[in-house]
Design an enzyme around this catalytic site. Sequence first.
Site, PDB file in Angstrom:
ATOM      1  N   LYS A   1       0.820  -1.209   0.000  1.00 53.92           N
ATOM      2  CA  LYS A   1       0.000   0.000   0.000  1.00 53.92           C
ATOM      3  C   LYS A   1       0.860   1.268   0.000  1.00 53.92           C
ATOM      4  CE  LYS A   1      -0.772  -0.093   5.030  1.00 53.92           C
ATOM      5  NZ  LYS A   1       0.014   1.081   5.409  1.00 53.92           N
ATOM      6  N   THR A   2       2.027   1.244   0.635  1.00 55.35           N
ATOM      7  CA  THR A   2       2.903   2.419   0.616  1.00 55.35           C
ATOM      8  C   THR A   2       3.349   2.719  -0.802  1.00 55.35           C
ATOM      9  OG1 THR A   2       3.674   1.918   2.859  1.00 55.35           O
ATOM     10  CG2 THR A   2       5.005   3.438   1.564  1.00 55.35           C
TER      11      THR A   2
ATOM     12  N   ASP B   1      -3.562   7.142   5.442  1.00 56.45           N
ATOM     13  CA  ASP B   1      -3.061   5.778   5.644  1.00 56.45           C
ATOM     14  C   ASP B   1      -3.618   5.221   6.951  1.00 56.45           C
ATOM     15  OD1 ASP B   1      -1.570   3.493   5.121  1.00 56.45           O
ATOM     16  OD2 ASP B   1       0.208   4.260   6.149  1.00 56.45           O
ATOM     17  N   GLU B   2      -3.828   3.903   7.010  1.00 55.33           N
ATOM     18  CA  GLU B   2      -4.344   3.236   8.215  1.00 55.33           C
ATOM     19  C   GLU B   2      -5.655   3.871   8.671  1.00 55.33           C
ATOM     20  OE1 GLU B   2      -2.960   0.592   8.879  1.00 55.33           O
ATOM     21  OE2 GLU B   2      -0.790   0.697   8.573  1.00 55.33           O
TER      22      GLU B   2
ATOM     23  N   GLN C   1      -6.948  -5.023  10.669  1.00 55.59           N
ATOM     24  CA  GLN C   1      -5.787  -4.549  11.415  1.00 55.59           C
ATOM     25  C   GLN C   1      -6.127  -3.361  12.304  1.00 55.59           C
ATOM     26  OE1 GLN C   1      -1.867  -4.799   9.207  1.00 55.59           O
ATOM     27  NE2 GLN C   1      -3.235  -4.970   7.437  1.00 55.59           N
TER      28      GLN C   1
ATOM     29  N   ARG D   1       3.324 -10.115  10.509  1.00 57.27           N
ATOM     30  CA  ARG D   1       4.621  -9.424  10.440  1.00 57.27           C
ATOM     31  C   ARG D   1       5.710 -10.397   9.992  1.00 57.27           C
ATOM     32  NH1 ARG D   1       2.457  -5.259   9.535  1.00 57.27           N
ATOM     33  NH2 ARG D   1       0.641  -6.598   9.551  1.00 57.27           N
TER      34      ARG D   1
END
Length: 789
Positions: free
Chosen positions: A41-42, A224-225, A255, A608
């Site tokens: 996504k970044t 973001d997020e 998340q 992760r």
Amino acid sequence: MDVARGKVVETNSQQLTAAQQEAVAHQDGPMLILAGPGSGKTRVVTHRIANLLQIGVPAHQIAALTFTNKAAQEMGNRLATIAPGQDVWMGTFHRFCARLLRRYASMVGLAENYSIYDTSDSKQAMKRAIAAAEVSTSHTSADQIAAVISRAKNRLVSPEMMQGQSLRHNEAVAARVYPVYQKQLLLSNAVDFDDLLFHVANLLRENPELRSELDSRYRYIMVDEYQDTNLAQYAIVRSLSVDYPNLAVTGDPDQSIYGWRGADINNILDFEKDYPHVKTVRLEKNYRSAPNILRIADQLIKHNTRRKDKQLLTDREEGAPVVLRMYEDGYREADDIADQITAAIQNEGCRPQDFAVFCRMNALTRSVEHAFRSRGLPYQIVNGVEFYQRKEIKDLLAYFHLVNNPAHDVALQRVINVPTRGIGAKSIERLRDFADGNGLTLLDAARNSDQIEALPTRSATKIRQFVEMFDRLSLKATGSLEELLLHLLEQTDYRAFLRKSSVDEQDNSPLANVDELLTAAVEFDRQFPEDGSLEAFLEQVALVSDTDAFDEENDRVTLMTMHAAKGLEFPRVFIIGVEDDLLPHYRSKEDPMQVEEERRLLFVGITRAEERLQLSCCKRRALRGDLRPVVGSPFLMELPREEMRFIEPEDSNQFFDSGDEFGDESFSVDGDAPEIWDQSNDSATTNEIDEVCQLPPDELPAKKAAKKPALIPAGLKTAANLLNEQSNDDKIPLNDFRNGMIVHHEEYGAGKVTAVSGRGPKRTATIEFSSGAARSFRLAFAKLTLGEQ
């Protein structure tokens, strides 16, 4: 070059999937990017910004809002490589709001040089407000009042609005303190962390012209997020996307792990309702984790109901099976993990930075740290805030705050007698009373110390000398930070003060911390030779986050909580303490929605891991000085057994039934399957429950509370099983208990009876154990045997 709208700039489309290209090409109108973990996504956000720039959107009309400084820095670095020289605003929500508030501070009664209180500063201000409001805290605490006020600000509830609501006791007390606290903040020209969002949201709501101006200024906003936004953040981005609704949000409901601090998962779940003409793009391809790790995570999160369905897909090769390992206790858990890492480094060519150990609460890392130190394993604990909370750093920064904002009463109160100047607590109290009685700041009161009749002449003279020293220091405020800090250290002789006040003359860490702050000041001067300022430096320090301390270039094993691990990735991950009452946290278990958040937290931890993953739980675990029986997390029952390798202790006496792998019967709950429900209700445990108010996520009650039945793997012994293994033949008759008797408790070990009272079934004994802990038991229910005299 000229590009047709709706097309991706060719130079920015390399190695993008079809879904990523679809998101990058979107220009006008709202967009929801549902991005699974490790889905790039970044890359999508930075390429979309580059695409907007190349089709002619001015850089100043674009803003990218993140939740961590690390995420903003990563986006900035990536954008610099594909669209260099573009001044696009990237930063956290709080930094964005701090910037706006500097410009429009007067509209909320502040000066532009306002201070941002950190947690400890806010706590001091809150205590002062409680005293000024003259409320009783016999049934509450300053922390509880602060938590209520924080939640009110996140919900955009003003002091006036709160006082008009129907409130419970704690809320009613907080409602009386809230207006006093806010008044004191304004008098001190200060805001707390929540105020940054609260003030900006209110400014946009109450000033239509300003809202329209900023909406036009920031025509393309990316968040973001988004699943981690609270109501205040939601209101801010909504207000800035009315005239130009080009709001693109990226996130994943699976998340969302910050509900405990106000995040509202409904913001992302309802985005398509808020913007009916939204474009929705799903990023489901994972570039991070091995397929078997993703299948574990996917199976776990499917047990949640509040989510948007998606699949986790990857082209990576199958990895080693995910390991679920059971240990006798937390010390063996730590030793084994340290041994595994050491062996991998020595035999497999791994480096310490390839490994991370995650936990639900910081206290669990202590045994791991000990195991690492004993083996010489280098490690880092990710807690960026910790450095700036050390006493010597807080002292020096308080001087900085006072120079930047002379109304900063908390800072003055901290340093007026540091180093020691002979200004005692009583003199400070009289100075504060004079300030409060005359509507003055503490510094203004100090300038008039000769007029305070309650102050002894000697104290008034000392206070005047402090003011004179402060005035000399303030003359250096316009120079470099390095010059200001060196002048401060010289004026106060602070290094000598540290040497003199050190308990351990061999401990040079406080002096080393001062040198580290000096290094940070020099680095700030170097990075911002023209735009740097004391105000900007203090803002940067105030908005530091835990993950800012994470150094991916540092060749060390990383220890951190799963909350802090968000946004990071490691080749090999160990998640320790996957146990009931830890994960899910015992406070969450009465609320299904909180249990879902705890499940999401484990999902974040699992995803992760890139190559290998181990989950572990223990038979017993030491917490708060007590070695307690524990049971596995009910989440373990939700993992696919065929994907996992199951390892139990060699000396566990069949703690698990199925040997080295999950057997066909190991997760069965039908027929003659082994007992897997924890129905523990031992009175000796139940009677020792502490009454604990709402806790932050890394805290646990001092004693294990009674709980509802929890599903755990077959053969895993419950606390009740462990206690009931004790033979009744060894039970001591109630009347035989006496002072000085040595007894043994299955959980706490050996101890001495120090007091006995009551008769029959109500007979009670207090026992002091070898660990130093003292416990009282109802002897009819306690599992006590005669110890060695």
